[in-house]
Design a protein around this motif. Structure first.
Motif, PDB file in Angstrom:
ATOM      1  N   VAL B   2     -23.078  -2.626 -13.090  1.00  0.00           N
ATOM      2  CA  VAL B   2     -22.790  -1.458 -13.839  1.00  0.00           C
ATOM      3  C   VAL B   2     -23.461  -1.420 -15.220  1.00  0.00           C
ATOM      4  O   VAL B   2     -24.179  -0.280 -15.554  1.00  0.00           O
ATOM      5  CB  VAL B   2     -21.083  -1.219 -14.201  1.00  0.00           C
ATOM      6  CG1 VAL B   2     -20.540  -0.358 -15.061  1.00  0.00           C
ATOM      7  CG2 VAL B   2     -20.506  -1.466 -12.851  1.00  0.00           C
ATOM      8  N   THR B  11     -25.173   7.384 -14.157  1.00  0.00           N
ATOM      9  CA  THR B  11     -23.830   7.432 -14.381  1.00  0.00           C
ATOM     10  C   THR B  11     -23.130   6.719 -13.143  1.00  0.00           C
ATOM     11  O   THR B  11     -23.486   7.037 -11.956  1.00  0.00           O
ATOM     12  CB  THR B  11     -23.067   8.874 -14.216  1.00  0.00           C
ATOM     13  OG1 THR B  11     -24.136   9.553 -15.320  1.00  0.00           O
ATOM     14  CG2 THR B  11     -21.758   9.074 -14.555  1.00  0.00           C
ATOM     15  N   VAL B  12     -22.190   5.545 -13.451  1.00  0.00           N
ATOM     16  CA  VAL B  12     -21.526   4.817 -12.513  1.00  0.00           C
ATOM     17  C   VAL B  12     -20.178   5.349 -12.187  1.00  0.00           C
ATOM     18  O   VAL B  12     -19.367   5.497 -12.928  1.00  0.00           O
ATOM     19  CB  VAL B  12     -21.730   3.519 -12.821  1.00  0.00           C
ATOM     20  CG1 VAL B  12     -21.070   2.615 -11.685  1.00  0.00           C
ATOM     21  CG2 VAL B  12     -23.236   3.199 -13.032  1.00  0.00           C
ATOM     22  N   GLU B  13     -20.013   5.511 -10.812  1.00  0.00           N
ATOM     23  CA  GLU B  13     -18.627   5.858 -10.390  1.00  0.00           C
ATOM     24  C   GLU B  13     -18.025   4.620  -9.657  1.00  0.00           C
ATOM     25  O   GLU B  13     -18.836   4.338  -8.858  1.00  0.00           O
ATOM     26  CB  GLU B  13     -18.472   7.001  -9.979  1.00  0.00           C
ATOM     27  CG  GLU B  13     -18.525   8.160 -10.920  1.00  0.00           C
ATOM     28  CD  GLU B  13     -18.539   9.783 -10.312  1.00  0.00           C
ATOM     29  OE1 GLU B  13     -18.308   9.968  -9.124  1.00  0.00           O
ATOM     30  OE2 GLU B  13     -18.871  10.374 -10.968  1.00  0.00           O
ATOM     31  N   PHE B  14     -16.749   4.387  -9.512  1.00  0.00           N
ATOM     32  CA  PHE B  14     -16.348   3.595  -8.685  1.00  0.00           C
ATOM     33  C   PHE B  14     -15.194   4.068  -7.917  1.00  0.00           C
ATOM     34  O   PHE B  14     -13.852   4.064  -8.423  1.00  0.00           O
ATOM     35  CB  PHE B  14     -15.665   2.536  -9.527  1.00  0.00           C
ATOM     36  CG  PHE B  14     -15.217   1.156  -8.589  1.00  0.00           C
ATOM     37  CD1 PHE B  14     -15.957   0.325  -7.890  1.00  0.00           C
ATOM     38  CD2 PHE B  14     -13.688   1.028  -8.097  1.00  0.00           C
ATOM     39  CE1 PHE B  14     -15.530  -0.741  -7.131  1.00  0.00           C
ATOM     40  CE2 PHE B  14     -12.973   0.108  -7.656  1.00  0.00           C
ATOM     41  CZ  PHE B  14     -14.158  -0.653  -6.804  1.00  0.00           C
ATOM     42  N   ALA B  16     -12.007   4.383  -6.176  1.00  0.00           N
ATOM     43  CA  ALA B  16     -10.915   3.292  -6.137  1.00  0.00           C
ATOM     44  C   ALA B  16     -10.507   3.006  -4.628  1.00  0.00           C
ATOM     45  O   ALA B  16      -9.815   2.015  -4.402  1.00  0.00           O
ATOM     46  CB  ALA B  16      -9.885   3.888  -7.103  1.00  0.00           C
ATOM     47  N   GLY B  17     -10.617   3.861  -3.806  1.00  0.00           N
ATOM     48  CA  GLY B  17     -10.274   3.812  -2.503  1.00  0.00           C
ATOM     49  C   GLY B  17     -10.942   2.961  -1.523  1.00  0.00           C
ATOM     50  O   GLY B  17     -10.609   2.595  -0.485  1.00  0.00           O
ATOM     51  N   GLN B  18     -12.117   2.375  -2.092  1.00  0.00           N
ATOM     52  CA  GLN B  18     -13.151   1.491  -1.269  1.00  0.00           C
ATOM     53  C   GLN B  18     -12.383  -0.014  -1.102  1.00  0.00           C
ATOM     54  O   GLN B  18     -11.747  -0.456  -2.123  1.00  0.00           O
ATOM     55  CB  GLN B  18     -14.399   1.477  -2.072  1.00  0.00           C
ATOM     56  CG  GLN B  18     -14.357   0.775  -3.319  1.00  0.00           C
ATOM     57  CD  GLN B  18     -15.743   0.747  -3.799  1.00  0.00           C
ATOM     58  OE1 GLN B  18     -16.420  -0.278  -3.339  1.00  0.00           O
ATOM     59  NE2 GLN B  18     -15.950   1.331  -5.054  1.00  0.00           N
ATOM     60  N   THR B  19     -12.687  -0.401  -0.170  1.00  0.00           N
ATOM     61  CA  THR B  19     -12.186  -1.828   0.165  1.00  0.00           C
ATOM     62  C   THR B  19     -13.248  -2.781   0.609  1.00  0.00           C
ATOM     63  O   THR B  19     -13.658  -3.722  -0.043  1.00  0.00           O
ATOM     64  CB  THR B  19     -10.769  -1.826   1.269  1.00  0.00           C
ATOM     65  OG1 THR B  19     -11.352  -1.290   2.368  1.00  0.00           O
ATOM     66  CG2 THR B  19      -9.710  -1.098   0.570  1.00  0.00           C
ATOM     67  N   CYS B  20     -13.287  -2.630   1.959  1.00  0.00           N
ATOM     68  CA  CYS B  20     -14.423  -3.632   2.733  1.00  0.00           C
ATOM     69  C   CYS B  20     -15.124  -3.047   3.740  1.00  0.00           C
ATOM     70  O   CYS B  20     -14.830  -1.997   4.456  1.00  0.00           O
ATOM     71  CB  CYS B  20     -13.582  -4.916   3.307  1.00  0.00           C
ATOM     72  SG  CYS B  20     -14.501  -6.032   4.642  1.00  0.00           S
ATOM     73  N   LEU B  37     -12.608   1.780   9.073  1.00  0.00           N
ATOM     74  CA  LEU B  37     -13.263   1.600   7.703  1.00  0.00           C
ATOM     75  C   LEU B  37     -14.649   2.418   7.766  1.00  0.00           C
ATOM     76  O   LEU B  37     -14.960   2.958   6.544  1.00  0.00           O
ATOM     77  CB  LEU B  37     -13.695   0.024   7.512  1.00  0.00           C
ATOM     78  CG  LEU B  37     -12.436  -0.955   7.479  1.00  0.00           C
ATOM     79  CD1 LEU B  37     -12.771  -2.255   7.422  1.00  0.00           C
ATOM     80  CD2 LEU B  37     -11.467  -0.470   6.504  1.00  0.00           C
ATOM     81  N   GLN B  40     -13.466   5.824   6.191  1.00  0.00           N
ATOM     82  CA  GLN B  40     -12.755   5.430   4.795  1.00  0.00           C
ATOM     83  C   GLN B  40     -14.123   5.393   3.786  1.00  0.00           C
ATOM     84  O   GLN B  40     -14.255   5.768   2.765  1.00  0.00           O
ATOM     85  CB  GLN B  40     -12.123   4.132   4.848  1.00  0.00           C
ATOM     86  CG  GLN B  40     -11.378   3.807   3.603  1.00  0.00           C
ATOM     87  CD  GLN B  40     -10.511   2.602   3.716  1.00  0.00           C
ATOM     88  OE1 GLN B  40      -9.695   2.252   4.752  1.00  0.00           O
ATOM     89  NE2 GLN B  40     -10.462   1.548   3.005  1.00  0.00           N
TER      90      GLN B  40
END
Lengths: 482, 224
Positions: B2, B11-14, B16-20, B37, B40
């Motif tokens: 980041v 511009t960095v976004e994350f 939140a619904g990401q997992t694996c 996945l 997803q």
């Protein structure tokens, strides 16, 4: 040495992790394997780098083999027609038992109770020598490495260099003992001389030979053998009867296809630009070579491999052994750990399929999926892909209550939901707490994990989960914050 | 990561619904579990100009398998979405060198470092010498080449557990090579290899640490 059978049999071999553990304890073997594979790999890299069109050659090789497999029935029948026309006799064997029966009967019919053999992994696959022995026929291996193994009551650990796990001193001891040569020196030429003297007499005396085949050429009905020592040339020219046994996967459509294959194989296999001996013979010829020539075409589950869309590229293999030399797993264990004459990455995909997934289920897992095998394969077999495909087949056979399957299912559920993922991270921190020890710097480490996870902590520590996950840090700081 | 990206003005976004990415399941032979996945991933990252991933093997998983997985699910929209999204997915060093064309990202790291080329980055992604070029441009760094750069460290996901003994033997060779460089830190583009190598370096009390490439590139000279 005991009189028990020395064979690599996937139906009775221990699982790979168990066999590998034994091999890892053999420091001499590991040194021999490391040294030999490094030497061949370096030679290969040198001669491959000479060819600017190496990648195109690989692609051509892949296409030839893929096309052949897609039309295997056609080319096999074409081979049979042309071989017969040239004076050969073609036999079809459904499985190992039939192949052994046919070869044994043919040797007997030739009137001989001994055979000289060209190195052939196909005969190793079906343990032909033991079948011949049981029928009162003595088989002499004439390839230097195969001779070493036969005299040493040992087993092949590599497709191209079967005695790769032995070093010069060990070979000398075998020759001293088995050839009764107590004064034998240890220079390579001393050993080669001893083998030459031992074999020359067999070449001149024995009237029947058994060979494998690198390729069966459909267009001409010819058979091709490539080798380094000249023993093969002797075997296919001196005897009165020649019996060739080949898997049905060995067919090549046109003579011209050898142009591609004979560039790919020597460079991949032994790091040579060309094999010293390339023998191609077609049928029988008056006054020249064997007067009787048989070809036994063996299926032995290859048809089943062919039926599997994802697994069938395995049959494209031309048995060069480059994947074995490049494999970091093979490098540590050598070939005997694979419990099959086909060791290394190609063995890890070929053996379980030839066993129709009834045996050798640990082999698809005998890889870190590093991809070194795929990178060097001269016909671009995507071995990692096939390994994963076979792992899936193994998983499909698992009981639904299998501990690993249950754990995987649970983790699958966790990964499908952000809420469960967050909860799992919190839970992980709580669960690991009793196992964590602080080091001098105050950071936490786990040096002993329970159950199957204990494999990790045999030689590795595991750092504690961070106090704050990235997710938590990110949310605290806020998006776009600086 | 980041820090580097923001320093470069992105511009960095994350989401939140990401997992694996599902690599562990897929590579161990569990092909049903990771299928959801794919969808997803697409729904989380669909709007991004670029998706930057600090792990070469996760990117390899997506590139090599997601199209096939989407096809297996048989959802025409998902197949198309995956096809559209994948060219915008980058491994971190790859994003810097290939997408942005950068080598010097303004980092300062006054340490002796050796670089481990993770197999998936090296062979599946074809990162080439991109990571080394980024490292060479770091001020103060003493970059030493490791012997057997193309050799696997022996991690291989569940391989390290299922074939713990062979994995350990492979790891022993790798840590020996790391130690032979005299480096104080070993870096890579993949945390899983680093966790593996670190595990042995720590167990043996070698005093050599592992550090992700992003951490090195994020380091800056303290301005008094």
């Amino acid at each position: 040495m005991s009189a028990k059978l020395h064979v690599l049999d996937p139906t009775t071999s221990p699982s790979f992790p168990v066999a590998a553990k034994t091999m890892l304890g053999n420091t001499q073997l590991r040194k021999n394997v490391r040294h030999a594979t490094e030497v061949i790999q370096n030679k290969r890299a040198r001669v491959v780098s000479e060819l600017p069109d190496w990648q195109q050659l690989r692609e051509a090789g892949r296409q030839i083999r893929t096309h052949t497999m897609a039309n295997l029935d056609f080319y096999l029948e074409e081979f049979e027609r042309n071989c017969t026309k040239a004076g050969g006799v073609v036999h079809w064997a459904r499985d190992a038992a039939e192949a052994k029966q046919i070869v044994t009967a043919l040797v007997k019919a030739s009137g001989s109770d001994e055979v000289i053999k060209v190195k052939s992994m196909t005969t190793e696959e079906i343990h032909l020598n033991h079948a011949l022995e049981a029928a009162g026929i003595r088989a002499y291996e004439t390839d230097l490495a195969e001779l070493i193994l036969q005299l040493g009551h040992d087993m092949p650990s590599h497709i191209v260099v079967p005695a790769l796990h032995k070093n010069r001193q060990q070979i000398r001891e075998i020759f001293q003992r088995e050839m009764n040569l107590p004064e034998l020196g240890e220079r390579p030429q001393d050993l080669a001389d001893a083998a030459r003297r031992f074999l020359r007499e067999k070449f001149l005396r024995v009237k029947t030979a058994v060979s494998g085949a690198n390729f069966l050429i459909a267009e001409t009905g010819g058979v091709c053998i490539i080798e380094s020592e000249g023993n093969g040339r002797m075997c296919v020219t001196l005897p009165e009867t020649l019996i060739t046994i080949a898997g049905i996967d060995k067919v090549l459509p046109r003579f011209q296809d050898l142009e591609v294959m004979l560039q790919l194989i020597p460079r991949s296999a032994t790091g040579e630009r060309m094999n010293p001996y390339n023998s191609i013979w077609t049928g029988v010829h008056e006054g020249d070579g064997p007067r009787t020539f048989h070809v036994v075409l063996m299926d032995n589950a290859r048809t089943e491999v062919l039926a599997d869309e994802e697994g069938r590229q395995t049959l494209n293999c031309v048995r060069c052994g480059a994947c074995q030399n490049a494999c970091p797993v093979y490098r540590q264990t050598g070939g005997l750990a694979y419990g099959s004459v086909y060791a290394g990455p190609i063995g890890a995909i070929l053996t379980p399929q030839l066993q129709q997934m009834h045996h050798a289920q640990s082999l698809p897992y005998a890889s870190s999926l590093c991809g070194a095998c795929y990178e060097v394969c001269p016909v671009k077999i995507n071995i990692p892909e096939v390994l994963i495909h076979l792992r899936h087949k193994v998983v499909e056979q698992k009981d639904t209550l299998d501990a690993e399957a249950l754990a995987m299912k649970a983790m699958g559920l966790i990964f499908r939901s952000e809420r469960r993922f967050r909860a799992a991270q919190r839970l992980g921190r709580i669960a690991e707490a009793p196992l964590v020890r602080k080091d001098g710097q105050g950071s936490g480490w786990i040096d002993r994990l329970p159950g199957i996870l204990g494999g990790w902590t045999q030689v590795r520590d595991l750092q504690q989960m961070p106090k704050e996950t990235f997710r938590e840090w990110w949310e605290k700081r806020g998006s776009r914050g600086k | 990561m980041v820090k580097v990206l923001e320093r470069l003005g992105h511009t960095v976004e994350f989401p939140a619904g990401q997992t694996c990415c599902g690599q562990m399941h897929w590579n161990t032979g569990y092909q049903a579990e990771p299928l959801p996945l794919v969808g997803q991933f697409v729904s989380q990252f669909k709007g991004a100009e670029a998706v930057v991933v600090p792990s070469s093997s996760c990117v390899a998983m997506m590139r090599d398998h997601y199209p096939k997985m989407a096809a297996e699910i048989g959802d025409a929209k998902l197949i198309k979405d995956v096809e559209e999204l994948l060219p915008r997915v980058f491994e971190f060093s790859e994003f810097l060198t290939k997408r942005l064309g950068l080598e010097d990202v303004g980092a300062y790291y006054p340490h002796r470092v050796t670089y481990h080329a993770s197999c998936h980055g090296l062979r599946n992604l074809g990162l080439g010498d991109g990571p080394q070029r980024l490292l060479k441009a770091v001020r103060g760094i003493d970059l030493v080449e490791i012997q057997g750069l193309e050799q696997c460290c022996g991690f291989g996901g569940t391989f390290a557990i299922k074939n713990a003994d062979v994995s350990s033997a492979m790891l022993a060779e790798k840590t020996t090579a790391v130690l032979n460089t005299g480096a104080e830190a070993c870096t890579a583009c993949d945390n899983s290899c680093l966790m593996h190598i670190q595990g042995a370096l720590h167990r043996q009390r070698t005093g050599v640490r592992t550090v992700h490439l992003a951490e090195i590139l994020a380091s800056e000279e303290a301005v008094a």
